[in-house]
Scaffold this active site. Structure first.
Site, PDB file in Angstrom:
ATOM      1  N   LYS A 126      41.562  31.108  36.487  1.00  9.60           N
ATOM      2  CA  LYS A 126      40.914  30.369  35.400  1.00  9.60           C
ATOM      3  C   LYS A 126      39.626  29.777  35.945  1.00  9.60           C
ATOM      4  CE  LYS A 126      41.682  29.089  31.088  1.00  9.60           C
ATOM      5  NZ  LYS A 126      42.540  29.710  30.058  1.00  9.60           N
ATOM      6  N   ASP A 166      37.765  30.930  26.558  1.00 14.62           N
ATOM      7  CA  ASP A 166      38.744  29.859  26.344  1.00 14.62           C
ATOM      8  C   ASP A 166      37.980  28.804  25.533  1.00 14.62           C
ATOM      9  OD1 ASP A 166      41.596  28.937  27.396  1.00 14.62           O
ATOM     10  OD2 ASP A 166      40.339  27.161  27.541  1.00 14.62           O
TER      11      ASP A 166
HETATM   12  P1  NDP Z   1      37.861  26.967  20.700  1.00 19.14           P
HETATM   13  O1  NDP Z   1      36.775  26.394  21.529  1.00 19.14           O
HETATM   14  O2  NDP Z   1      37.598  28.134  19.846  1.00 19.14           O
HETATM   15  O3  NDP Z   1      38.494  25.819  19.778  1.00 19.14           O
HETATM   16  C1  NDP Z   1      38.956  24.639  20.336  1.00 19.14           C
HETATM   17  C2  NDP Z   1      39.517  23.740  19.263  1.00 19.14           C
HETATM   18  O4  NDP Z   1      40.133  22.607  19.870  1.00 19.14           O
HETATM   19  C3  NDP Z   1      38.441  23.202  18.331  1.00 19.14           C
HETATM   20  O5  NDP Z   1      38.979  22.983  17.065  1.00 19.14           O
HETATM   21  C4  NDP Z   1      38.084  21.876  19.017  1.00 19.14           C
HETATM   22  O6  NDP Z   1      37.492  20.930  18.126  1.00 19.14           O
HETATM   23  C5  NDP Z   1      39.454  21.410  19.479  1.00 19.14           C
HETATM   24  N1  NDP Z   1      39.357  20.525  20.641  1.00 19.14           N
HETATM   25  C6  NDP Z   1      38.493  20.582  21.681  1.00 19.14           C
HETATM   26  N2  NDP Z   1      38.684  19.577  22.528  1.00 19.14           N
HETATM   27  C7  NDP Z   1      39.672  18.836  22.028  1.00 19.14           C
HETATM   28  C8  NDP Z   1      40.308  17.632  22.435  1.00 19.14           C
HETATM   29  N3  NDP Z   1      39.921  16.978  23.553  1.00 19.14           N
HETATM   30  N4  NDP Z   1      41.323  17.164  21.674  1.00 19.14           N
HETATM   31  C9  NDP Z   1      41.690  17.803  20.535  1.00 19.14           C
HETATM   32  N5  NDP Z   1      41.102  18.924  20.087  1.00 19.14           N
HETATM   33  C10 NDP Z   1      40.121  19.429  20.822  1.00 19.14           C
HETATM   34  O7  NDP Z   1      39.053  27.275  21.732  1.00 19.14           O
HETATM   35  P2  NDP Z   1      40.309  28.249  21.558  1.00 19.14           P
HETATM   36  O8  NDP Z   1      40.765  28.273  20.150  1.00 19.14           O
HETATM   37  O9  NDP Z   1      39.995  29.509  22.248  1.00 19.14           O
HETATM   38  O10 NDP Z   1      41.393  27.483  22.451  1.00 19.14           O
HETATM   39  C11 NDP Z   1      42.320  26.547  21.923  1.00 19.14           C
HETATM   40  C12 NDP Z   1      43.497  26.426  22.857  1.00 19.14           C
HETATM   41  O11 NDP Z   1      44.126  27.705  22.988  1.00 19.14           O
HETATM   42  C13 NDP Z   1      43.182  26.005  24.296  1.00 19.14           C
HETATM   43  O12 NDP Z   1      44.268  25.251  24.799  1.00 19.14           O
HETATM   44  C14 NDP Z   1      43.107  27.328  25.039  1.00 19.14           C
HETATM   45  O13 NDP Z   1      43.351  27.172  26.418  1.00 19.14           O
HETATM   46  C15 NDP Z   1      44.246  28.075  24.365  1.00 19.14           C
HETATM   47  N6  NDP Z   1      44.234  29.526  24.478  1.00 19.14           N
HETATM   48  C16 NDP Z   1      43.140  30.265  24.122  1.00 19.14           C
HETATM   49  C17 NDP Z   1      43.160  31.638  24.203  1.00 19.14           C
HETATM   50  C18 NDP Z   1      42.029  32.477  23.763  1.00 19.14           C
HETATM   51  O14 NDP Z   1      42.155  33.705  23.835  1.00 19.14           O
HETATM   52  N7  NDP Z   1      40.937  31.932  23.293  1.00 19.14           N
HETATM   53  C19 NDP Z   1      44.354  32.334  24.740  1.00 19.14           C
HETATM   54  C20 NDP Z   1      45.470  31.477  25.018  1.00 19.14           C
HETATM   55  C21 NDP Z   1      45.386  30.131  24.903  1.00 19.14           C
HETATM   56  P3  NDP Z   1      35.882  20.788  18.046  1.00 19.14           P
HETATM   57  O15 NDP Z   1      35.404  21.911  17.182  1.00 19.14           O
HETATM   58  O16 NDP Z   1      35.663  19.429  17.456  1.00 19.14           O
HETATM   59  O17 NDP Z   1      35.397  20.882  19.462  1.00 19.14           O
HETATM   60  O1  2IT Z   2      44.600  30.928  28.200  1.00 22.32           O
HETATM   61  C1  2IT Z   2      44.431  32.149  28.062  1.00 22.32           C
HETATM   62  O2  2IT Z   2      45.352  32.961  28.184  1.00 22.32           O
HETATM   63  C2  2IT Z   2      43.083  32.624  27.711  1.00 22.32           C
HETATM   64  N1  2IT Z   2      42.191  31.809  27.526  1.00 22.32           N
HETATM   65  C3  2IT Z   2      42.809  34.099  27.603  1.00 22.32           C
HETATM   66  C4  2IT Z   2      42.577  34.693  28.962  1.00 22.32           C
HETATM   67  C5  2IT Z   2      42.126  36.127  28.963  1.00 22.32           C
HETATM   68  O3  2IT Z   2      41.836  36.600  30.080  1.00 22.32           O
HETATM   69  O4  2IT Z   2      42.057  36.781  27.925  1.00 22.32           O
END
Ligand code: NDP
Ligand code: 2IT
Length: 446
Positions: A126, A166
């Site tokens: 990461k 992420d």
């Molecule tokens: P994005 O940046 O697309 O979205 C993040 C979201 O979380 C936004 O709605 C944001 O609000 C909100 N957010 C950010 N910081 C905080 C905080 N401190 N407290 C509460 N809400 C917050 O990210 P993703 O959707 O990609 O990721 C969301 C989660 O999913 C993370 O935990 C990530 O690690 C996990 N994840 C992501 C994957 C991926 O493929 N993208 C895969 C697996 C897990 P705002 O718009 O106001 O910033």
């Molecule tokens: O938390 C996660 O699994 C991710 N942000 C996706 C990682 C990836 O390599 O697609």
């Protein structure tokens, strides 16, 4: 907690002071796998856990860049290369103001087990930066990404370490990062995943984490002869994971009543439909606005600086941030009749929240299992890049679905308690652990 677990964790805390989220992630895994290790002494003899909590390599670097006004800024860049027993390091990049080494070590550690669960050949890693794209212009984000990649490029590669998105890293950032890698290395390779569709990206990768999480919850519900059809669901976040969680829930006939961002949550009693979701996609991915605007546009409630866990629901999908759902939130959810939880985010539920769900016999899908669809589809993107071809949407979605079903099955295999209840936390941790641990033993002391 047994003395053995306690001693192990105390040593981790001593050696990694102040890295609270890393301690939390390690604690959860160690509590699950220590009893299993005691029954299988080969893992203890090879000191597998002790080796797993020590990153293979950590890279920390300076990222200087210039704002549109000509002001010089300096951020810190990281890449934690945690474990390569199963394949090249694989895991996302997070750009968020709170990012520090402890955060990325927690995420890299989780990633080892998650990637193992997918059954694909990917190690765990990461990275990211304390840079926040929020409020920055496209040009500023581009200059930051170029500076970040100017250093990162010497540490990554399609057979070495393959980053992805992420929080704060989406299609735009991956594009700038890829462009700079290609320019410096003079190589067009699958060094990043989440790429644009017409330059090496995979179909369904944007949708994969959310879709996969819903597929996983659907499998959990099937064990109770139930489905998501007609169920009221709460979702937190409104970013990549939340958006496609909402979409798949709509497709399966559920009613999604909340989404949120850092400023609060929207409560749409009528349910979010595809048309309203299209509005969210433009709002969040193109205009980069606030979710409050949804409430204004569709005339529904907005709860400032609150989280949606007090809203009655059948299933909850925390899809924003670590520790966004605590013990009190979990108690509210259970009291209001919530029967299933799918963690779209990484470690969104606090340890107390997890205990409340497990004691309440809720179907609780932990992040490393429930959100593994994103990285699994990244693995499929890597395969397609290696073959220099592109599978159709149906094929990628079918593979994603099969992988989520297999992860669920594996969690049930290792997570069933004596009373028949499936503890998916235990199941995911043990199933994820075995594959990595066996590979580490096979590969000798490295
Ligand atoms: P994005 O940046 O697309 O979205 C993040 C979201 O979380 C936004 O709605 C944001 O609000 C909100 N957010 C950010 N910081 C905080 C905080 N401190 N407290 C509460 N809400 C917050 O990210 P993703 O959707 O990609 O990721 C969301 C989660 O999913 C993370 O935990 C990530 O690690 C996990 N994840 C992501 C994957 C991926 O493929 N993208 C895969 C697996 C897990 P705002 O718009 O106001 O910033
Ligand atoms: O938390 C996660 O699994 C991710 N942000 C996706 C990682 C990836 O390599 O697609």
């Amino acid at each position: 907690m047994t003395t053995k677990i306690q001693e192990f964790l105390e040593a981790v805390v001593r050696k990694n002071p102040g890295e609270i989220e890393f301690h939390q992630a390690v604690t959860e895994v160690v509590e699950s796998v220590m009893p299993f290790i005691e029954e299988n002494p080969k893992y203890e003899e090879a000191r597998i856990l002790k080796r797993m909590v020590e990153p293979e390599r950590v890279i920390i670097f300076r990222v200087p860049w210039v704002t549109d006004k000509g002001e010089i800024k300096v951020n810190r860049g990281f890449r934690v290369e945690m474990n390569s027993a199963l394949g090249p390091y694989k895991g996302g990049l997070r750009f968020h103001s709170n990012v520090n080494l402890g955060t990325l070590k927690f995420l890299a550690f989780e990633q080892i087990f998650k990637n193992s669960l997918t059954s694909l050949p990917m190690g765990g890693g990461k990275g990211g930066s304390d840079f926040s794209p929020k409020g920055k212009t496209d040009n500023e984000v581009m200059r930051f990404c170029q500076s970040f990649m100017t250093e990162l490029q010497r540490h990554i590669g399609p057979d070495t370490d393959v980053p992805a998105g992420d929080i704060g890293v989406g299609a735009r950032e991956i594009g700038y990062l890829f462009g700079q890698y290609k320019r410096i290395r003079n190589e067009f390779t699958g060094v990043l995943t989440g790429k644009g569709l017409n330059w090496g990206g995979s179909r369904i990768r944007p949708e994969a984490t959310g879709y996969g999480c819903v597929y996983f919850v659907e499998e959990m519900m099937k064990t109770h002869d139930d489905s998501l059809q007609g169920k009221v669901c709460t979702v937190s976040g409104s970013g990549n994971v939340a958006q496609y969680t909402v979409q798949k829930l709509i497709q399966l006939g559920a009613k999604v009543v909340t989404v949120s961002d850092t400023q609060g949550y929207v409560y749409d009693k009528d349910g979010i439909d595809q048309e309203k979701l299209d509005y969210i996609l433009v709002l969040k991915n193109i205009r980069r606005g606030r979710i409050r605007e949804y409430a204004e546009k569709f005339k529904c409630e907005f709860h400032e600086h609150q989280r949606p866990w007090g809203v009655p629901c059948d299933a909850a999908f925390p899809s924003a941030y670590q520790n966004e759902l605590n013990g009190d939130d979990a108690r509210k959810l259970v009291a209001n009749g919530c029967r299933a939880v799918g963690e779209g985010a990484n470690m969104p539920t606090t340890p107390e929240g997890v205990r409340v769900f497990l004691n309440g016999k809720v179907l609780f899908g932990p992040g490393k299992a429930a959100n593994a669809g994103g990285v699994a589809t990244s693995g499929l993107e890597m395969s397609q890049n290696s073959m220099r071809l592109s599978w159709p949407m149906e094929e990628v979605d079918r593979r994603l679905h099969e992988i989520m079903i297999a992860i669920h099955k594996n969690c049930v295999k290792y997570g069933r308690d004596a009373d028949g209840f499936v503890n998916y936390v235990k199941g995911a941790n043990i199933a994820g652990f075995i594959r990595v641990a066996d590979a580490m033993i096979d590969q000798g002391l490295v």
